[in-house]
Design an enzyme around this catalytic site. Structure first.
Site, short mmCIF file in Angstrom:
data_model
loop_
_atom_site.label_atom_id
_atom_site.label_comp_id
_atom_site.label_asym_id
_atom_site.label_seq_id
_atom_site.Cartn_x
_atom_site.Cartn_y
_atom_site.Cartn_z
N HIS A 18 3.80 4.58 12.60
CA HIS A 18 4.08 4.51 11.16
C HIS A 18 5.12 5.57 10.84
O HIS A 18 4.83 6.77 10.89
CB HIS A 18 2.79 4.76 10.38
CG HIS A 18 2.97 4.78 8.89
ND1 HIS A 18 2.81 3.66 8.11
CD2 HIS A 18 3.32 5.79 8.04
CE1 HIS A 18 3.03 3.97 6.84
NE2 HIS A 18 3.35 5.26 6.77
N HIS A 38 8.52 7.22 8.49
CA HIS A 38 9.23 7.35 7.22
C HIS A 38 10.68 7.72 7.52
O HIS A 38 10.99 8.25 8.59
CB HIS A 38 8.57 8.40 6.33
CG HIS A 38 7.29 7.92 5.72
ND1 HIS A 38 7.14 7.69 4.37
CD2 HIS A 38 6.09 7.61 6.28
CE1 HIS A 38 5.90 7.25 4.12
NE2 HIS A 38 5.25 7.20 5.27
N ASN A 74 9.16 4.67 3.36
CA ASN A 74 8.88 4.21 4.72
C ASN A 74 10.17 3.71 5.37
O ASN A 74 11.17 3.44 4.71
CB ASN A 74 7.88 3.04 4.67
CG ASN A 74 6.52 3.47 4.20
OD1 ASN A 74 5.68 3.90 4.97
ND2 ASN A 74 6.29 3.39 2.90
N CYS A 77 4.15 9.41 0.21
CA CYS A 77 2.77 9.85 -0.01
C CYS A 77 2.70 10.76 -1.22
O CYS A 77 3.42 11.76 -1.29
CB CYS A 77 2.25 10.58 1.23
SG CYS A 77 0.59 11.28 1.02
N ARG A 125 0.85 -1.20 0.00
CA ARG A 125 0.00 0.00 0.00
C ARG A 125 0.88 1.24 0.00
O ARG A 125 1.17 1.80 -1.05
CB ARG A 125 -0.96 -0.01 1.20
CG ARG A 125 -2.18 0.92 1.00
CD ARG A 125 -1.94 2.38 1.25
NE ARG A 125 -1.54 2.66 2.62
CZ ARG A 125 -1.26 3.88 3.08
NH1 ARG A 125 -1.32 4.92 2.27
NH2 ARG A 125 -0.88 4.06 4.33
N ASP A 126 1.37 1.62 1.14
CA ASP A 126 2.17 2.83 1.21
C ASP A 126 3.45 2.69 0.38
O ASP A 126 3.93 3.65 -0.23
CB ASP A 126 2.52 3.13 2.67
CG ASP A 126 2.87 4.59 2.89
OD1 ASP A 126 2.81 5.36 1.93
OD2 ASP A 126 3.20 4.95 4.03
#
Length: 316
Positions: free
Chosen positions: A204, A206, A246, A237, A12-13
């Site tokens: 979460h 980065h 990430n 993003c 996903r990310d």
């Protein structure tokens, strides 16, 4: 330090900013490979509009290709009750309901104010509960916003304490831009743990400024019991200028050493990561992956590439 569960968010990310979409069959293979290696949980896709985030366009097909047991360990990003409804009908049972703490980013990312997203959450909670599902409150831009700058921690606390978010079993604190530092992360995670309802806390992070692993460890020490990472540090993003990948899954695992993580598992993850990144034409940002390919053969975590492994450029 308390152990924390790793959730890999590569699909996903990790894929959001890539220029090349992965076919469903390849995504299914990655899901099964990671689950088979022992990765506890995965984030596999998003209900975002495919025209805005093209790499997520086949999320529904991926969901349909997985069995219920696999889906029990997988999360899907949602931002509206309608997203939850559609994902639930397809078989999803773990929903990450995301909104941004800053209005400017929420408008860019989701197309509405933060207040509008909070106001819609009770319906999302109800729809998740109707199928026996779990829902997370995911707070993007918990530290900084690409448009408005620093975010007041009290805004995070206020959203976490808002009665309309009470149905979430977990809260995700996201350093969306990777601009936070360890003391800042520890302070906010501690405040969420002591000043908001009892929930599992997820961090979460980065690695934009090189603090990904340090921030993750600070979050765990402060009370986070789940942390996110992606293979090779892939990600970013599309609606957050300045955000890079990430925190690397390999780096988090090497730092935290959960019981299931062994040198052979690391070798398999490094192989999987190298192949995927070569397919996508993306650099590998994992320092652990780089170390695993070093010439320090006496170190048990060093391994040689598997036969036929794709070449990939490592960032210094």
């Amino acid at each position: 330090m308390t152990a924390a569960v790793l959730r890999d968010v590569t699909l996903r990310d990790g894929l959001q900013l890539t220029g090349k979409a992965l076919p469903v069959e390849r995504k299914v293979a990655i899901v099964r490979r990671l689950l088979g290696l022992g990765v506890p949980e995965l984030e596999i896709g998003s209900m975002a509009r495919p025209d805005l985030v093209p790499p997520m366009a086949n999320t529904m097909e991926l969901i349909a290709a997985l069995n219920p047991e696999e889906l029990q360990r997988c999360w899907v990003w949602v931002a509206t009750p309608r997203h939850v409804e559609r994902a639930a009908a397809a078989g999803v049972r773990n929903f990450q309901y995301c909104l941004s703490v800053s209005d400017a980013h929420n408008k860019a990312n989701i197309g509405r104010t933060t207040e509008d997203s909070v106001a819609a959450m009770p319906d999302a909670v109800r729809l998740a509960a109707a199928v026996g599902g779990s829902i997370q409150l995911c707070l993007a831009t918990s530290f900084t916003c690409p448009f408005d700058g620093p975010v007041d921690p009290e805004r995070v606390i206020a959203i976490a304490n808002d009665p309309r978010t009470a149905g979430a079993g977990d809260i995700v604190i996201a350093d969306t831009l990777g601009q936070a530092h360890p003391a800042q992360v520890a302070e906010l995670i501690s405040a969420v743990r002591t000043r908001t309802p009892q929930r599992r806390i997820v961090f979460h992070g980065h690695d934009t400024w090189g603090m990904g692993v340090a921030n993750t460890l600070a979050a765990i020490q402060a009370g986070a019991t789940m942390v996110d990472g992606s293979l090779g540090g892939l990600g970013g993003c599309p609606f957050a200028p300045g955000a890079s990948g990430n925190t690397s899954t390999e780096d988090i695992l090497f730092a935290t050493r959960p019981d299931w993580f062994t040198p052979s598992i690391l070798a398999a993850l490094v192989d999987e990561s190298a192949e995927l990144l070569a397919e996508l034409g993306e650099p590998n940002r994992s320092r652990t992956a780089e170390g695993a390919r070093s010439k320090a053969d006496a170190f048990e975590w060093v391994s040689q590439p598997s036969a036929g492994e794709y070449s990939v450029n490592y960032l210094p």
